[in-house]
Design a protein around this motif. Structure first.
Motif, PDB file in Angstrom:
ATOM      1  N   VAL A   7     -22.216   4.656   2.871  1.00 43.56           N
ATOM      2  CA  VAL A   7     -23.445   4.184   2.218  1.00 43.56           C
ATOM      3  C   VAL A   7     -23.119   2.888   1.470  1.00 43.56           C
ATOM      4  O   VAL A   7     -22.189   2.847   0.669  1.00 43.56           O
ATOM      5  CB  VAL A   7     -24.010   5.236   1.235  1.00 43.56           C
ATOM      6  N   VAL A  47       3.883   0.665  -5.566  1.00 37.34           N
ATOM      7  CA  VAL A  47       4.244  -0.153  -6.732  1.00 37.34           C
ATOM      8  C   VAL A  47       4.498   0.796  -7.896  1.00 37.34           C
ATOM      9  O   VAL A  47       3.696   1.707  -8.160  1.00 37.34           O
ATOM     10  CB  VAL A  47       3.112  -1.155  -7.061  1.00 37.34           C
ATOM     11  N   GLU A  80       0.861  -1.184   0.000  1.00 33.09           N
ATOM     12  CA  GLU A  80       0.000   0.000   0.000  1.00 33.09           C
ATOM     13  C   GLU A  80       0.900   1.237   0.000  1.00 33.09           C
ATOM     14  O   GLU A  80       1.773   1.368   0.866  1.00 33.09           O
ATOM     15  CB  GLU A  80      -0.899  -0.021   1.239  1.00 33.09           C
ATOM     16  N   ASN A  82     -23.823   4.477  -4.865  1.00 35.99           N
ATOM     17  CA  ASN A  82     -22.439   4.469  -4.387  1.00 35.99           C
ATOM     18  C   ASN A  82     -21.817   3.086  -4.642  1.00 35.99           C
ATOM     19  O   ASN A  82     -22.447   2.062  -4.370  1.00 35.99           O
ATOM     20  CB  ASN A  82     -22.424   4.781  -2.894  1.00 35.99           C
ATOM     21  N   CYS A  85      -3.797   5.811   1.418  1.00 38.38           N
ATOM     22  CA  CYS A  85      -3.705   5.385   2.826  1.00 38.38           C
ATOM     23  C   CYS A  85      -4.163   3.940   2.934  1.00 38.38           C
ATOM     24  O   CYS A  85      -4.814   3.418   2.026  1.00 38.38           O
ATOM     25  CB  CYS A  85      -4.579   6.273   3.706  1.00 38.38           C
ATOM     26  N   GLY A 130     -12.535  -0.880  -8.436  1.00 38.84           N
ATOM     27  CA  GLY A 130     -13.619  -0.231  -9.162  1.00 38.84           C
ATOM     28  C   GLY A 130     -13.356  -0.107 -10.656  1.00 38.84           C
ATOM     29  O   GLY A 130     -14.298   0.119 -11.431  1.00 38.84           O
ATOM     30  N   GLY A 135     -18.599   7.878   3.094  1.00 38.53           N
ATOM     31  CA  GLY A 135     -19.801   8.131   3.889  1.00 38.53           C
ATOM     32  C   GLY A 135     -20.422   6.846   4.405  1.00 38.53           C
ATOM     33  O   GLY A 135     -21.380   6.892   5.169  1.00 38.53           O
ATOM     34  N   SER A 176     -19.035   1.267  -3.499  1.00 33.92           N
ATOM     35  CA  SER A 176     -18.042   0.479  -2.748  1.00 33.92           C
ATOM     36  C   SER A 176     -18.520  -0.927  -2.389  1.00 33.92           C
ATOM     37  O   SER A 176     -17.722  -1.867  -2.396  1.00 33.92           O
ATOM     38  CB  SER A 176     -17.570   1.232  -1.506  1.00 33.92           C
TER      39      SER A 176
HETATM   40  C1  LIG Z   1     -15.076  11.375   0.380  1.00 37.84           C
HETATM   41  C2  LIG Z   1     -15.585  10.112  -0.231  1.00 37.84           C
HETATM   42  C3  LIG Z   1     -16.836   9.608   0.159  1.00 37.84           C
HETATM   43  C4  LIG Z   1     -17.318   8.439  -0.400  1.00 37.84           C
HETATM   44  N1  LIG Z   1     -18.496   7.920   0.064  1.00 37.84           N
HETATM   45  C5  LIG Z   1     -18.913   6.717  -0.390  1.00 37.84           C
HETATM   46  C6  LIG Z   1     -20.056   6.077   0.172  1.00 37.84           C
HETATM   47  O1  LIG Z   1     -20.705   6.592   1.083  1.00 37.84           O
HETATM   48  N2  LIG Z   1     -20.407   4.852  -0.319  1.00 37.84           N
HETATM   49  C7  LIG Z   1     -19.708   4.252  -1.333  1.00 37.84           C
HETATM   50  O2  LIG Z   1     -20.090   3.166  -1.756  1.00 37.84           O
HETATM   51  N3  LIG Z   1     -18.636   4.851  -1.888  1.00 37.84           N
HETATM   52  C8  LIG Z   1     -18.206   6.036  -1.421  1.00 37.84           C
HETATM   53  N4  LIG Z   1     -17.075   6.603  -1.949  1.00 37.84           N
HETATM   54  C9  LIG Z   1     -16.393   5.924  -3.052  1.00 37.84           C
HETATM   55  C10 LIG Z   1     -15.590   4.731  -2.553  1.00 37.84           C
HETATM   56  O3  LIG Z   1     -14.821   5.102  -1.437  1.00 37.84           O
HETATM   57  C11 LIG Z   1     -14.718   4.232  -3.691  1.00 37.84           C
HETATM   58  O4  LIG Z   1     -15.561   3.891  -4.776  1.00 37.84           O
HETATM   59  C12 LIG Z   1     -13.931   2.981  -3.296  1.00 37.84           C
HETATM   60  O5  LIG Z   1     -13.133   3.204  -2.169  1.00 37.84           O
HETATM   61  C13 LIG Z   1     -13.053   2.581  -4.461  1.00 37.84           C
HETATM   62  O6  LIG Z   1     -12.412   1.398  -4.102  1.00 37.84           O
HETATM   63  P1  LIG Z   1     -11.176   0.880  -4.929  1.00 37.84           P
HETATM   64  O7  LIG Z   1     -10.733  -0.379  -4.263  1.00 37.84           O
HETATM   65  O8  LIG Z   1     -11.520   0.845  -6.362  1.00 37.84           O
HETATM   66  O9  LIG Z   1     -10.050   2.014  -4.796  1.00 37.84           O
HETATM   67  P2  LIG Z   1      -9.450   2.798  -3.558  1.00 37.84           P
HETATM   68  O10 LIG Z   1     -10.357   2.830  -2.390  1.00 37.84           O
HETATM   69  O11 LIG Z   1      -8.976   4.089  -4.127  1.00 37.84           O
HETATM   70  O12 LIG Z   1      -8.177   1.931  -3.145  1.00 37.84           O
HETATM   71  C14 LIG Z   1      -7.006   1.873  -3.913  1.00 37.84           C
HETATM   72  C15 LIG Z   1      -5.819   1.722  -2.981  1.00 37.84           C
HETATM   73  O13 LIG Z   1      -4.659   1.471  -3.752  1.00 37.84           O
HETATM   74  C16 LIG Z   1      -3.586   2.256  -3.278  1.00 37.84           C
HETATM   75  N5  LIG Z   1      -2.665   2.459  -4.393  1.00 37.84           N
HETATM   76  C17 LIG Z   1      -2.918   3.140  -5.541  1.00 37.84           C
HETATM   77  N6  LIG Z   1      -1.832   3.115  -6.346  1.00 37.84           N
HETATM   78  C18 LIG Z   1      -0.899   2.381  -5.695  1.00 37.84           C
HETATM   79  C19 LIG Z   1       0.430   2.000  -6.012  1.00 37.84           C
HETATM   80  N7  LIG Z   1       1.004   2.362  -7.166  1.00 37.84           N
HETATM   81  N8  LIG Z   1       1.114   1.257  -5.111  1.00 37.84           N
HETATM   82  C20 LIG Z   1       0.543   0.862  -3.937  1.00 37.84           C
HETATM   83  N9  LIG Z   1      -0.707   1.215  -3.582  1.00 37.84           N
HETATM   84  C21 LIG Z   1      -1.421   1.954  -4.460  1.00 37.84           C
HETATM   85  C22 LIG Z   1      -4.249   3.547  -2.806  1.00 37.84           C
HETATM   86  O14 LIG Z   1      -3.427   4.258  -1.905  1.00 37.84           O
HETATM   87  C23 LIG Z   1      -5.523   2.998  -2.169  1.00 37.84           C
HETATM   88  O15 LIG Z   1      -5.333   2.629  -0.818  1.00 37.84           O
HETATM   89  C24 LIG Z   1     -16.560   7.766  -1.405  1.00 37.84           C
HETATM   90  C25 LIG Z   1     -15.320   8.271  -1.803  1.00 37.84           C
HETATM   91  C26 LIG Z   1     -14.824   9.426  -1.224  1.00 37.84           C
HETATM   92  C27 LIG Z   1     -13.479   9.948  -1.647  1.00 37.84           C
END
Ligand SMILES: Cc1cc2nc3c(=O)[nH]c(=O)nc-3n(C[C@H](O)[C@H](O)[C@H](O)COP(=O)(O)OP(=O)(O)OC[C@H]3O[C@@H](n4cnc5c(N)ncnc54)[C@H](O)[C@@H]3O)c2cc1C
Ligand code: SF4
Length: 502
Positions: A74, A217, A17, A476, A63, A466, A72, A478
């Motif tokens: 949801v 990475v 991470e 939403n 992070c 995603g 949030g 997630s």
């Molecule tokens: C303020 C906010 C509120 C939200 N509220 C909601 C909600 O209420 N309900 C909901 O369903 N969704 C919500 N979302 C959206 C949801 O959080 C995201 O859709 C979801 O977290 C995406 O998941 P992911 O696994 O695709 O990516 P991410 O959560 O972005 O995870 C990717 C991870 O990979 C790491 N990473 C990236 N590149 C590298 C690299 N090169 N090397 C090592 N690590 C790396 C990043 O640091 C991160 O930890 C919200 C988003 C935000 C910003």
């Protein structure tokens, strides 16, 4: 979530991470604790974004736990129809889900249990069938939520309780939510928000996951049809390393995963390589605020409580754009500090005392996946991790904007019916719901990832975030990302078991 299945199957799992753990403490709930002001956002990679609103910088969360730490909470499932998207959404994009809702249903239930989602089944008219109930009941409604729900009902709508990954139970085994006004966009100081860091990774580390934070990475090295090395850099010491593993899972988010694939030139090995980085969706959203100055002073509940899906499948009166439209959901009432922090001194002093009497209705319109919307390497230089810079190019389709306008109009009507005195619409221009850049599908020439999550053309590489959702639906995302990652993790674990590999 994929690691959940693999660790539980006895596999040896290392997670890299790029960001640190989010420190918990009083600072989380200060105005500076809102994600865009924290180092987890400001010190991570930023992309130049060219959108309908001009050029801007788009950042992402770096992070442990990713964006979920600031979300949030949801936790809505996609609807059954979202897996069979209508022509109004798909257009000529070729987007197609490789499976139906039924395939994901058991994993939705599992994700809800892992995240202890608090909700109430049976109220939402578009709710898909479920074989298990929500693991936890929702909290009591705040006064303003009650008013909004009543006003919506008076307009013939069917408001329902938003399912939330928040701990409202007073069991003593985990911190209980105190319903503060700093939840969405803030990390929870007391860890009552069930984010991935608190609810998934902590337990996984206890069960054997090796988690290395601050390791970014920077490249995936290909040897024939396999990733033979994962190049990474320790962001604290600057040391670089190349690691090997039998299977590699990429879960860096819709911007981060596409970035790594393009920078590592893996799109060139994929028969659907042209689609890598393309078909970026991000929902077409806005918040319509209303003010309720007559609400009692003590009103302090977290106001992300009510959802409205009566326009999800289309406008029942036939006045809106044809086809599915989207979701309306409450947002939280901002804290006084947040309002002061966001506005200049004069406006801040004027509006802050009203803060507790404001509630927002977030409208989420489904946006169309389009070939031209993409992330692309920018030859102008490298970013802070040494990767080629990434540029975002995004334009909404006129239908996306029309759907948002329609939903915002309906949200205004609900506010008016509820007695709100003022209305203000804030257009959302972030990439917090970015999806679709490495889409999944059965067509090997148009979908870079197959239905099992495997990146086509590379035998030991999977993508689980995603980026692989072919269409964004209009809720939403997630919980769907989590459920799908559990599904893929389960399949990889089964493969490993058959092959006798740990
Ligand atoms: C303020 C906010 C509120 C939200 N509220 C909601 C909600 O209420 N309900 C909901 O369903 N969704 C919500 N979302 C959206 C949801 O959080 C995201 O859709 C979801 O977290 C995406 O998941 P992911 O696994 O695709 O990516 P991410 O959560 O972005 O995870 C990717 C991870 O990979 C790491 N990473 C990236 N590149 C590298 C690299 N090169 N090397 C090592 N690590 C790396 C990043 O640091 C991160 O930890 C919200 C988003 C935000 C910003
Ligand atoms: S509303 Fe509850 S879960 Fe959200 S930050 Fe406040 S205490 Fe934590």
């Amino acid at each position: 979530m994929a690691a959940w299945k693999l660790v539980d199957s006895g596999a040896d799992v290392l997670m890299l991470e790029r960001g640190p753990f989010v420190e918990r403490g009083p600072h989380n709930w200060e105005p500076e604790g809102t994600v865009m002001r924290t180092p987890y956002y400001t010190e991570g990679p930023h992309y130049e974004a060219n959108t309908d609103r001009g050029n801007s910088e788009a950042g992402v969360c770096s992070c442990v736990g990713g964006a979920s730490v600031f979300y949030g909470g949801v936790s809505l499932r996609f609807r059954e129809t979202d897996f069979l998207p209508r022509p109004e959404i798909v257009g000529d994009s070729g987007a197609r889900w490789p499976f139906s809702y039924d395939t994901l249903e058991p994993y939705y239930g599992e994700a809800e249990r892992i995240l202890d989602v608090a909700g109430r089944a049976g109220e939402d008219p578009t709710e898909p069938p479920r074989t298990s109930d929500y693991p936890c009941p929702p909290s009591g409604l705040s006064e303003v939520s009650r008013i909004i729900a009543k006003a919506a009902e008076a307009r013939g709508l069917h408001p329902f309780r938003l399912p939330l990954a928040i701990n409202y139970q007073n069991s003593g085994s985990a911190p209980t939510c105190i319903e503060c006004a700093t939840c969405d966009t803030f990390a929870c100081k007391i860890e009552a928000k069930n984010d991935i860091a608190v609810k998934v990774l902590r337990g996984l580390v206890e069960r054997g996951l090796e988690l290395r934070a601050n390791i970014a990475v920077t490249g995936l090295h290909l040897d024939g049809r396999r990733v033979a090395g994962v190049e990474c850099v320790d962001r604290t010491t600057g040391e670089t390393e190349v690691l090997t593993a039998d299977r590699i899972i990429l879960a860096a988010g819709a911007l981060g995963s596409a970035h790594l694939l393009l920078a590592s030139r893996l799109a060139e090995s994929n028969p659907a390589g042209d689609a890598v980085g393309r078909y970026l969706t991000r929902h077409c959203s806005a918040i319509v605020f209303g003010a309720y100055p007559w609400l009692p002073k003590h009103e302090r509940h977290f106001h992300k409580q009510i959802g409205i899906n009566d326009y999800y499948l289309g406008d029942p009166d036939g006045k809106g754009p044809k086809g599915p439209l989207g979701n309306i959901q409450q947002t939280q009432t901002p804290s006084m500090g947040t309002v002061r922090g966001e506005l200049n001194w004069f406006l801040g002093s004027l509006v802050a005392p009203l803060a507790r009497r404001i509630t927002g209705l977030l409208v989420i319109a489904e946006d169309r996946p389009q070939h031209r919307n993409r992330v692309v390497l920018d030859p102008s230089g490298t970013d802070e991790l040494g990767l080629p810079r990434l540029r975002i190019e995004h334009r909404y389709d006129p239908r996306d904007l029309e759907a948002r306008r329609f939903l915002a109009g309906r949200a205004k009507r609900i506010h008016r019916a509820a007695g709100s005195l003022v209305g203000y619409t804030h257009v959302i221009d972030t990439f917090s719901h970015a999806l679709g850049t490495v889409r999944m599908g059965d067509d090997p020439e148009r979908a870079p990832v197959d239905r099992d999550g495997r990146f086509r053309g590379v035998d030991n590489l999977y993508v689980t975030d995603g980026s692989i959702l072919p269409t964004p639906a209009a809720v939403n995302p997630s919980l769907t990302i989590s459920a799908n990652a559990l599904r893929i993790g389960h399949m990889i674990a089964e493969d490993l078991r058959r092959e006798g590999i740990t």
